[in-house]
Motif scaffolding. Structure first.
Motif, PDB file in Angstrom:
ATOM      1  N   SER A   1      56.893 -17.444 109.197  1.00  0.00           N
ATOM      2  CA  SER A   1      57.400 -17.319 107.766  1.00  0.00           C
ATOM      3  C   SER A   1      58.182 -18.372 107.187  1.00  0.00           C
ATOM      4  O   SER A   1      58.304 -18.398 105.971  1.00  0.00           O
ATOM      5  N   ASP A   2      58.414 -18.871 107.992  1.00  0.00           N
ATOM      6  CA  ASP A   2      58.709 -21.044 106.954  1.00  0.00           C
ATOM      7  C   ASP A   2      57.405 -21.249 106.830  1.00  0.00           C
ATOM      8  O   ASP A   2      57.418 -21.821 105.586  1.00  0.00           O
ATOM      9  N   ILE A   3      56.263 -20.739 107.009  1.00  0.00           N
ATOM     10  CA  ILE A   3      55.174 -21.412 107.099  1.00  0.00           C
ATOM     11  C   ILE A   3      55.306 -21.352 105.492  1.00  0.00           C
ATOM     12  O   ILE A   3      54.715 -21.402 104.066  1.00  0.00           O
ATOM     13  N   ALA A   4      55.392 -19.472 105.278  1.00  0.00           N
ATOM     14  CA  ALA A   4      54.949 -19.167 104.261  1.00  0.00           C
ATOM     15  C   ALA A   4      55.745 -19.285 103.081  1.00  0.00           C
ATOM     16  O   ALA A   4      55.054 -19.153 101.945  1.00  0.00           O
ATOM     17  N   ASP A   5      57.122 -19.576 103.395  1.00  0.00           N
ATOM     18  CA  ASP A   5      57.941 -19.423 102.772  1.00  0.00           C
ATOM     19  C   ASP A   5      57.507 -21.840 101.867  1.00  0.00           C
ATOM     20  O   ASP A   5      57.356 -21.350 100.634  1.00  0.00           O
ATOM     21  N   MET A   6      57.758 -21.861 102.733  1.00  0.00           N
ATOM     22  CA  MET A   6      56.766 -23.287 101.880  1.00  0.00           C
ATOM     23  C   MET A   6      55.572 -23.026 101.032  1.00  0.00           C
ATOM     24  O   MET A   6      56.095 -24.413  99.893  1.00  0.00           O
ATOM     25  N   ILE A   7      55.046 -22.629 102.073  1.00  0.00           N
ATOM     26  CA  ILE A   7      53.678 -22.388 100.561  1.00  0.00           C
ATOM     27  C   ILE A   7      53.802 -21.622  99.474  1.00  0.00           C
ATOM     28  O   ILE A   7      52.875 -21.546  98.790  1.00  0.00           O
ATOM     29  N   GLY A   8      54.517 -20.587  99.332  1.00  0.00           N
ATOM     30  CA  GLY A   8      54.623 -19.669  98.169  1.00  0.00           C
ATOM     31  C   GLY A   8      53.953 -18.693  98.334  1.00  0.00           C
ATOM     32  O   GLY A   8      53.961 -17.490  97.269  1.00  0.00           O
TER      33      GLY A   8
ATOM     34  N   LEU B   1      54.665 -11.631 100.807  1.00  0.00           N
ATOM     35  CA  LEU B   1      52.957 -11.239 100.801  1.00  0.00           C
ATOM     36  C   LEU B   1      53.050 -11.705 102.345  1.00  0.00           C
ATOM     37  O   LEU B   1      52.611 -10.381 102.944  1.00  0.00           O
ATOM     38  N   LEU B   2      53.415 -12.329 102.525  1.00  0.00           N
ATOM     39  CA  LEU B   2      53.941 -12.285 104.463  1.00  0.00           C
ATOM     40  C   LEU B   2      53.683 -11.023 105.285  1.00  0.00           C
ATOM     41  O   LEU B   2      53.798 -10.253 105.944  1.00  0.00           O
ATOM     42  N   GLU B   3      55.061 -11.140 104.605  1.00  0.00           N
ATOM     43  CA  GLU B   3      55.979  -9.933 105.129  1.00  0.00           C
ATOM     44  C   GLU B   3      55.749  -8.839 104.551  1.00  0.00           C
ATOM     45  O   GLU B   3      55.561  -7.583 104.739  1.00  0.00           O
TER      46      GLU B   3
ATOM     47  N   ALA C   1      47.300 -11.669 100.037  1.00  0.00           N
ATOM     48  CA  ALA C   1      46.642 -11.261 101.442  1.00  0.00           C
ATOM     49  C   ALA C   1      45.854 -10.558 101.882  1.00  0.00           C
ATOM     50  O   ALA C   1      45.400  -9.527 100.542  1.00  0.00           O
ATOM     51  N   SER C   2      45.212 -10.931 102.939  1.00  0.00           N
ATOM     52  CA  SER C   2      44.047 -10.101 103.039  1.00  0.00           C
ATOM     53  C   SER C   2      44.454  -8.711 103.959  1.00  0.00           C
ATOM     54  O   SER C   2      44.849  -9.482 104.932  1.00  0.00           O
ATOM     55  N   ASP C   3      43.927  -7.678 103.847  1.00  0.00           N
ATOM     56  CA  ASP C   3      43.682  -6.530 105.185  1.00  0.00           C
ATOM     57  C   ASP C   3      42.973  -7.220 105.797  1.00  0.00           C
ATOM     58  O   ASP C   3      41.743  -6.826 105.156  1.00  0.00           O
ATOM     59  N   THR C   4      42.939  -7.664 106.337  1.00  0.00           N
ATOM     60  CA  THR C   4      41.854  -7.902 107.824  1.00  0.00           C
ATOM     61  C   THR C   4      41.997  -7.655 109.381  1.00  0.00           C
ATOM     62  O   THR C   4      42.775  -8.113 109.546  1.00  0.00           O
ATOM     63  N   GLU C   5      41.213  -7.157 110.091  1.00  0.00           N
ATOM     64  CA  GLU C   5      40.624  -6.885 111.272  1.00  0.00           C
ATOM     65  C   GLU C   5      40.573  -7.587 112.082  1.00  0.00           C
ATOM     66  O   GLU C   5      39.504  -8.349 112.058  1.00  0.00           O
TER      67      GLU C   5
END
Length: 181
Positions: A165-172, A176-178, A23-27
């Motif tokens: 959240s569903d997308i992040a869960d499916m791609i593993g 990181l998203l949370e 995950a990138s801390d991006t503005e």
């Protein structure tokens, strides 16, 4: 006069590297076009790596932008007509529909915390309605952009609610998203 209406956006930039997802801390404060968003994603990852930008507006719509190296970004929006009524959504729908510049795009109203303040005046309401009628009701863009990560078109098109959240869960990369949420 402004009302208490506040639109909240969430955006996360995830990079697929040889070591896995990061995950990138991006503005997104200076992002006004899809090209700006693609450049921001490219800066966050290496030249040959993939970046996936996930954007949502209060479960009203979500968007996925995929940037692979110097290739043109690929975009999917869950509900184009709804997205066309918001700043970031207009940016994405205009690009997909081939509009040079939207007359409703007002990124200057975005605050640094990812919210959009104020009640549009009557003229802006009418312009938003016009922009929304240009965009189709329902999905728009490349629904196959995550197939190589295990999310085929039918799955992406069926996502509702907390789709990111569903997308992040499916791609593993749900952890990181949370963490960036």
């Amino acid at each position: 006069m402004t009302s208490g209406r506040v639109t909240v956006y969430f955006a996360a930039l995830l990079a697929r590297t040889e070591d896995g997802w990061e995950a990138s801390d991006t503005e997104l404060d200076n992002v006004e076009t899809l090209a700006d968003l693609a450049d921001l994603a490219r800066e966050a990852v290496g030249e040959d790596e993939t970046a996936v930008v996930l954007i949502e507006q209060e479960d009203a719509w979500f968007g996925v932008v995929r940037v692979d190296g110097e290739d043109d970004p690929r975009v999917f929006i869950s509900n184009a007509a709804v997205a066309a009524r918001s700043s970031y959504g207009t940016m994405l729908t205009d690009e997909l529909l081939g509009h040079e510049e939207s007359d409703t795009d007002d990124l200057d109203t975005l605050n640094l915390d990812g919210t959009e303040d104020g009640e549009p005046d009557r003229g802006e309401d009418e312009a938003e309605d016009s922009a929304a009628t240009r965009a189709p009701q329902g999905p728009l863009g490349d629904a196959k952009l995550l197939e190589d990560f295990g999310i085929d078109e039918t799955v992406l098109l069926a996502l509702e609610g907390d789709a990111l959240s569903d997308i992040a869960d499916m791609i593993g990369c749900s952890d990181l998203l949370e963490a960036v949420r």
